[in-house]
Design a protein around this motif. Structure first.
Motif, PDB file in Angstrom:
ATOM      1  N   LEU A  68      -8.706 -46.299   1.618  1.00 27.36           N
ATOM      2  CA  LEU A  68      -8.195 -45.872   0.311  1.00 27.36           C
ATOM      3  C   LEU A  68      -7.547 -47.029  -0.443  1.00 27.36           C
ATOM      4  O   LEU A  68      -7.688 -47.141  -1.657  1.00 27.36           O
ATOM      5  CB  LEU A  68      -7.185 -44.722   0.471  1.00 27.36           C
ATOM      6  N   GLU A  69      -6.902 -47.923   0.270  1.00 30.63           N
ATOM      7  CA  GLU A  69      -6.232 -49.049  -0.387  1.00 30.63           C
ATOM      8  C   GLU A  69      -7.220 -50.005  -1.051  1.00 30.63           C
ATOM      9  O   GLU A  69      -6.852 -50.786  -1.929  1.00 30.63           O
ATOM     10  CB  GLU A  69      -5.345 -49.809   0.608  1.00 30.63           C
ATOM     11  N   ASN A  70      -8.496 -49.931  -0.682  1.00 29.13           N
ATOM     12  CA  ASN A  70      -9.530 -50.800  -1.257  1.00 29.13           C
ATOM     13  C   ASN A  70     -10.381 -50.092  -2.309  1.00 29.13           C
ATOM     14  O   ASN A  70     -11.284 -50.695  -2.887  1.00 29.13           O
ATOM     15  CB  ASN A  70     -10.453 -51.323  -0.151  1.00 29.13           C
ATOM     16  N   PHE A  71     -10.108 -48.798  -2.569  1.00 30.78           N
ATOM     17  CA  PHE A  71     -10.902 -48.022  -3.520  1.00 30.78           C
ATOM     18  C   PHE A  71     -10.728 -48.593  -4.920  1.00 30.78           C
ATOM     19  O   PHE A  71      -9.615 -48.778  -5.397  1.00 30.78           O
ATOM     20  CB  PHE A  71     -10.465 -46.555  -3.479  1.00 30.78           C
ATOM     21  N   LYS A  72     -11.843 -48.891  -5.587  1.00 33.57           N
ATOM     22  CA  LYS A  72     -11.809 -49.510  -6.913  1.00 33.57           C
ATOM     23  C   LYS A  72     -12.026 -48.508  -8.043  1.00 33.57           C
ATOM     24  O   LYS A  72     -11.907 -48.850  -9.202  1.00 33.57           O
ATOM     25  CB  LYS A  72     -12.874 -50.608  -7.015  1.00 33.57           C
TER      26      LYS A  72
END
Length: 83
Positions: A68-72
């Motif tokens: 989730l922390e990398n979701f763009k």
């Protein structure tokens, strides 16, 4: 459930809402900016928007999804939905 039904009616979402269904997976496809959602009933749909109605409706809950922390993609902040 009364609040969820109210929102579905108020914003004319009932035709696009399926209650009493468990989502087994929701996979985002960045190439065409869609979600592929699979349910416990065996349904599989491809949609442009996927609103994660997880947990309590009266308090913020950010799901603990791997990556989730990398979701763009975009996310709508809690309480910001409008007609």
């Amino acid at each position: 459930m009364r609040y969820a039904n109210h929102v579905a009616d108020r914003f004319h979402l009932r035709r696009d809402t399926q209650f009493h269904t468990r989502v087994e997976s929701a996979v985002y496809n960045a190439a065409d900016e869609t979600w592929t959602v699979s349910t416990d009933a065996g349904d599989r749909v491809t949609v442009r928007f996927c609103i994660m109605a997880t947990g309590c409706l009266s308090s913020r809950n950010t799901p603990d999804f791997p990556g989730l922390e990398n979701f763009k993609g975009g996310m709508v902040p809690h309480g910001q939905l409008a007609a």
